[in-house]
Design an enzyme around this catalytic site. Structure first.
Site, PDB file in Angstrom:
ATOM      1  N   ARG A 153      -5.200 -11.893 -27.333  1.00 49.64           N
ATOM      2  CA  ARG A 153      -3.642 -11.565 -26.906  1.00 49.64           C
ATOM      3  C   ARG A 153      -3.209 -10.820 -27.876  1.00 49.64           C
ATOM      4  NH1 ARG A 153      -0.801 -16.617 -28.774  1.00 49.64           N
ATOM      5  NH2 ARG A 153      -2.901 -18.327 -27.551  1.00 49.64           N
ATOM      6  N   HIS A 154      -3.109 -10.134 -28.591  1.00 52.30           N
ATOM      7  CA  HIS A 154      -3.714  -8.861 -29.048  1.00 52.30           C
ATOM      8  C   HIS A 154      -4.717  -8.156 -30.114  1.00 52.30           C
ATOM      9  CE1 HIS A 154      -4.034 -12.413 -32.541  1.00 52.30           C
ATOM     10  NE2 HIS A 154      -3.669 -12.247 -32.259  1.00 52.30           N
TER      11      HIS A 154
ATOM     12  N   ARG B  50       2.711  -4.271 -22.534  1.00 52.96           N
ATOM     13  CA  ARG B  50       2.446  -2.820 -21.792  1.00 52.96           C
ATOM     14  C   ARG B  50       1.391  -2.310 -21.541  1.00 52.96           C
ATOM     15  NH1 ARG B  50       7.926  -0.389 -21.110  1.00 52.96           N
ATOM     16  NH2 ARG B  50       8.980  -2.727 -20.570  1.00 52.96           N
TER      17      ARG B  50
ATOM     18  N   GLY C 133       4.006 -17.516 -41.551  1.00 58.38           N
ATOM     19  CA  GLY C 133       5.694 -18.150 -41.157  1.00 58.38           C
ATOM     20  C   GLY C 133       6.452 -17.775 -42.269  1.00 58.38           C
TER      21      GLY C 133
ATOM     22  N   THR D 233       1.149 -20.339 -31.384  1.00 52.83           N
ATOM     23  CA  THR D 233       0.370 -20.118 -32.686  1.00 52.83           C
ATOM     24  C   THR D 233      -0.460 -20.896 -33.571  1.00 52.83           C
ATOM     25  OG1 THR D 233       1.153 -18.610 -34.554  1.00 52.83           O
ATOM     26  CG2 THR D 233       2.630 -20.276 -34.235  1.00 52.83           C
TER      27      THR D 233
ATOM     28  N   GLY E 218       1.960 -11.648 -41.325  1.00 49.26           N
ATOM     29  CA  GLY E 218       1.931 -10.533 -40.549  1.00 49.26           C
ATOM     30  C   GLY E 218       3.886 -10.348 -39.678  1.00 49.26           C
ATOM     31  N   HIS E 219       3.546 -11.554 -38.952  1.00 49.48           N
ATOM     32  CA  HIS E 219       4.650 -11.637 -37.953  1.00 49.48           C
ATOM     33  C   HIS E 219       5.866 -11.069 -38.750  1.00 49.48           C
ATOM     34  CE1 HIS E 219       7.710 -13.268 -35.169  1.00 49.48           C
ATOM     35  NE2 HIS E 219       7.202 -12.864 -34.504  1.00 49.48           N
TER      36      HIS E 219
ATOM     37  N   HIS F 292      -6.909 -10.496 -36.204  1.00 50.15           N
ATOM     38  CA  HIS F 292      -7.223 -11.865 -36.443  1.00 50.15           C
ATOM     39  C   HIS F 292      -7.483 -11.510 -34.166  1.00 50.15           C
ATOM     40  CE1 HIS F 292      -6.257 -16.215 -34.161  1.00 50.15           C
ATOM     41  NE2 HIS F 292      -7.499 -16.153 -34.293  1.00 50.15           N
TER      42      HIS F 292
ATOM     43  N   ASP G  38      -1.555  -7.620 -36.726  1.00 52.92           N
ATOM     44  CA  ASP G  38      -1.942  -9.422 -34.835  1.00 52.92           C
ATOM     45  C   ASP G  38      -0.876  -8.210 -34.305  1.00 52.92           C
ATOM     46  OD1 ASP G  38      -4.116  -9.823 -35.933  1.00 52.92           O
ATOM     47  OD2 ASP G  38      -3.230 -12.177 -35.795  1.00 52.92           O
ATOM     48  N   HIS G  39       0.848  -8.682 -35.063  1.00 52.66           N
ATOM     49  CA  HIS G  39       1.924  -8.369 -33.605  1.00 52.66           C
ATOM     50  C   HIS G  39       2.142  -6.972 -33.370  1.00 52.66           C
ATOM     51  CE1 HIS G  39       1.968 -12.477 -32.731  1.00 52.66           C
ATOM     52  NE2 HIS G  39       1.600 -12.489 -34.633  1.00 52.66           N
TER      53      HIS G  39
HETATM   54  C1  LIG Z   1      -4.370 -17.653 -38.227  1.00 55.56           C
HETATM   55  C2  LIG Z   1      -2.835 -17.142 -38.410  1.00 55.56           C
HETATM   56  O1  LIG Z   1      -2.127 -17.762 -39.371  1.00 55.56           O
HETATM   57  C3  LIG Z   1      -2.773 -15.108 -38.377  1.00 55.56           C
HETATM   58  O2  LIG Z   1      -4.093 -15.516 -37.387  1.00 55.56           O
HETATM   59  C4  LIG Z   1      -1.454 -15.572 -37.302  1.00 55.56           C
HETATM   60  O3  LIG Z   1      -1.679 -16.809 -36.301  1.00 55.56           O
HETATM   61  C5  LIG Z   1      -1.940 -14.318 -36.622  1.00 55.56           C
HETATM   62  O4  LIG Z   1      -0.724 -14.999 -35.590  1.00 55.56           O
HETATM   63  P1  LIG Z   1      -0.902 -16.167 -34.053  1.00 55.56           P
HETATM   64  O5  LIG Z   1      -1.105 -17.156 -34.778  1.00 55.56           O
HETATM   65  O6  LIG Z   1       0.336 -15.738 -33.363  1.00 55.56           O
HETATM   66  O7  LIG Z   1      -1.944 -14.688 -33.207  1.00 55.56           O
HETATM   67  N1  LIG Z   2      -3.198 -16.119 -42.175  1.00 59.53           N
HETATM   68  C1  LIG Z   2      -1.582 -16.028 -41.442  1.00 59.53           C
HETATM   69  C2  LIG Z   2      -1.926 -14.847 -41.284  1.00 59.53           C
HETATM   70  O1  LIG Z   2      -2.915 -14.292 -41.597  1.00 59.53           O
HETATM   71  C3  LIG Z   2      -0.486 -14.297 -40.840  1.00 59.53           C
HETATM   72  O2  LIG Z   2       0.125 -15.140 -40.334  1.00 59.53           O
HETATM   73  P1  LIG Z   2       2.254 -14.828 -40.322  1.00 59.53           P
HETATM   74  O3  LIG Z   2       3.099 -14.158 -41.262  1.00 59.53           O
HETATM   75  O4  LIG Z   2       2.219 -13.856 -39.009  1.00 59.53           O
HETATM   76  O5  LIG Z   2       2.573 -16.100 -39.274  1.00 59.53           O
END
Ligand SMILES: CC(=O)[C@@H](O)[C@H](O)COP(=O)(O)O
Ligand SMILES: NCC(=O)COP(=O)(O)O
Length: 247
Positions: free
Chosen positions: A54-55, A23, A197, A105, A218-219, A48, A14-15
């Site tokens: 947003r992403h 941008r 997280g 989030t 992800g993040h 997601h 996602d990120h």
């Molecule tokens: C459900 C979940 O945990 C992920 O989709 C995560 O939330 C992705 O990042 P954002 O919540 O920042 O959209």
């Molecule tokens: N469902 C959680 C996920 O996909 C990743 O979450 P994060 O590592 O971006 O907080």
């Protein structure tokens, strides 16, 4: 009950899309990130498609559907728009998540116990397209038992409270909450995943909990990739979780 030490890594891209959307450019492309992640050992790719876009965008999901070598875990809110889109793309896995428009989030788990009829109908409808449906919930026995009752084969325990815990006592308490949730979910016959997280510094304790099927991360991966590249970020994480699961 599964108590093997096999554990899968689902890479959430996602990120990568967040940076692109900042941008309105064509880069960085989350599709390229997904392919790199697969080469580096990802067992699946999580996206997601948020209501506010947003992403991740529809275009990303459609392309991923065509090019992924592993499998897609499609996270979505329980809305008619998302249900219809999921029916169109038929992802291998669908994870139903709560969504609040203004949240930074995903702040908590889906309240399955409070809306059983609605979630049961969604699980039934999405199961018909062949997707394995999972519910993103807090590690709470009430929510886990409700997830079983509505017919979901899988749950994903929200590890955000563990990740945000500050003192050693809080960390231990939140880790125990997740471990107890895993044990309860397995006892109910559910596939138990976890995520949110998770980072290089906190993932090992969760990966060491026996019986977790998959961690979705992800993040932290995207942030680390800025400095080491996406493939290295994924392979470092994969090595960490496999070692922790075997220990
Ligand atoms: C459900 C979940 O945990 C992920 O989709 C995560 O939330 C992705 O990042 P954002 O919540 O920042 O959209
Ligand atoms: N469902 C959680 C996920 O996909 C990743 O979450 P994060 O590592 O971006 O907080």
């Amino acid at each position: 009950m599964t108590t093997s030490n096999r554990i899968l890594l689902g890479v959430n891209i996602d990120h990568v899309a967040t940076l692109r959307q900042a941008r309105g450019t064509r880069y960085p492309d989350p599709v390229k990130a997904a392919l790199d992640a697969e080469e580096a050992g990802a067992d699946g790719i999580t996206v997601h498609l948020r209501e506010d876009r947003r992403h991740i965008q529809e275009r990303d999901v459609l392309l991923l559907k065509d090019v992924l070598q592993t499998r897609m875990n499609f996270e979505m809110g329980v809305t008619e728009e998302m249900m219809a889109f999921a029916e169109r793309i038929r992802p291998a896995h669908i994870c139903l998540v709560p969504e609040t428009r203004q949240e930074l989030t995903t702040e908590g788990g889906l309240d399955v116990a409070g809306q059983e009829a609605r979630i049961k109908a969604a699980v039934e409808r999405l199961s018909k397209i062949g997707s394995e449906v999972s519910l993103f919930i807090d590690a709470d026995e009430r929510q886990i038992a409700a997830s079983k009752r509505v017919g979901a084969p899988a749950i994903e325990l929200h590890t955000g409270r563990y990740a945000d815990a500050e003192t050693p006592a809080e960390v231990a308490e939140e880790l125990k909450r997740v471990a107890d949730g895993v044990a309860f979910g397995l006892a109910q016959g559910l596939i138990v995943n976890a995520g949110h997280g998770l980072h290089y510094h906190n993932v090992e304790a969760v990966a060491a909990i026996k019986g977790i099927n998959e961690l979705n991360i992800g993040h932290a991966l995207v942030a680390h990739a800025l400095f080491v590249g996406f493939k290295s970020a994924v392979s470092e994480m994969k090595a960490l979780i496999l070692a922790a699961a075997k220990a």
